[in-house]
Design an enzyme around this catalytic site. Structure first.
Site, PDB file in Angstrom:
ATOM      1  N   ARG A  27      45.807  42.284  35.691  1.00  0.00           N
ATOM      2  CA  ARG A  27      44.518  42.256  34.994  1.00  0.00           C
ATOM      3  C   ARG A  27      43.431  42.852  35.883  1.00  0.00           C
ATOM      4  O   ARG A  27      42.575  43.600  35.415  1.00  0.00           O
ATOM      5  CB  ARG A  27      44.150  40.830  34.579  1.00  0.00           C
TER       6      ARG A  27
ATOM      7  N   CYS B 174      36.479  35.084  37.066  1.00  0.00           N
ATOM      8  CA  CYS B 174      37.783  35.243  36.432  1.00  0.00           C
ATOM      9  C   CYS B 174      37.541  35.859  35.065  1.00  0.00           C
ATOM     10  O   CYS B 174      36.703  36.745  34.918  1.00  0.00           O
ATOM     11  CB  CYS B 174      38.507  33.897  36.345  1.00  0.00           C
TER      12      CYS B 174
END
Length: 289
Positions: free
Chosen positions: A179, A237
């Site tokens: 990611r 995040c």
């Protein structure tokens, strides 16, 4: 100060504390990013005396321009915490289903709201049951709490200050490496990371049971990515939940000034003018958003 005494509590110690006159308030915050709500787990069994709070509805604001888990409205948070029996002079322990993320975000939110005596049950509900400690299906009706929410008890970053932290300091991206590199993005519509952020996936400082490594191990791991005394550090995040656990880990390691970018990636990408880095970190322009 580094260490765990005022941050984490193990099941045996918590069980003993629950028999005392000043027993902590227990908040069950079991939550899933996808799947059924955590309330069903709570109703199936929870720590005696624990009250359920919904991470999405009670501890965060509605999703939107501020990301998927933005800061809550202070008045709404105060109502939810008082309904759960949270008192200003009584310690709080949060716990979740074991990965530690929701419990850490609850810990962070209460401390941001001004409550200083908040800890996380290390290992969560699975650790409690593994220790053979009692559970119940009875839902308590606690007396109304008296906490007054005073925002600002924990340092935060917004998009502008997060970008600056990545240049003058250390900005940790605690998502998985694919990611971070922009190779995949299963949740948000844009893949990549904030330019200058360094990747430290949560799995590198949290074990499979949701327990944090010891302080000395955490310090060494954070040092490998540039975290050291005197260097400002922040974390993000996807939406500020896993990163709250990183902030907890940084506290345990001795970095109590670590800041949380609450909006995280899900907020960063709402403005197409913000650059996105992929792969080795080179930013690329965006258009058509």
């Amino acid at each position: 100060m580094s260490g765990t005494a005022d941050l984490l509590v193990d099941p045996t110690q918590l069980a003993a504390e629950l028999t005392s006159a000043d027993a902590p308030t227990l908040l069950d915050v079991r939550w899933r990013l996808v799947g059924p709500p955590g309330r069903a787990d709570y109703l199936a069994g929870h720590l005696p005396g624990a009250v359920f709070l919904d991470l999405d509805a009670d501890l965060c604001g509605p999703p939107g321009a501020g990301g998927r888990h933005p800061l809550p409205d202070p008045a709404a948070l105060q109502r939810a915490l008082r309904a759960a029996g949270v008192r200003a002079d009584r310690p709080v322990v949060t716990y979740d289903g074991g990965d530690g993320m929701a419990a850490a975000r609850a810990w962070w939110t209460l401390r941001w709201a001004g409550h200083r005596h908040v800890r996380v049950l290390d290992g969560g509900y699975p650790a409690w049951t593994a220790a053979g400690l009692p559970v119940t299906t009875e839902s308590p009706a606690p007396p109304a709490g008296d906490i007054t929410v005073r925002p600002g008890g924990m340092p935060t970053l917004d998009a502008e200050t997060a970008a600056a932290r990545a240049v003058a300091g250390v900005l940790l991206d605690v998502r998985t490496a694919p990611r971070y590199r922009g190779e995949t993005e299963p949740i948000d519509p844009v893949a990549g990371h904030i330019p200058g952020a360094v990747n430290l996936p949560a799995a590198e400082y949290v074990d499979g049971d949701g327990r944090l490594a010891p302080p000395e191990v955490l310090r060494a791991r954070f040092a490998e990515v540039g975290v050291r005394p005197g260097v400002p550090v922040g974390a993000y995040c996807g939406s500020g939940v896993t990163a709250a656990q990183a902030v907890l880990a940084l506290h345990v390691a001795g970095y109590p000034d670590a800041a949380l970018y609450v909006g995280s990636w899900s907020e960063w990408i709402t403005d197409p003018r913000r650059p996105v880095a992929t792969g080795d970190g080179a930013p690329s322009p965006r258009s058509g958003r």
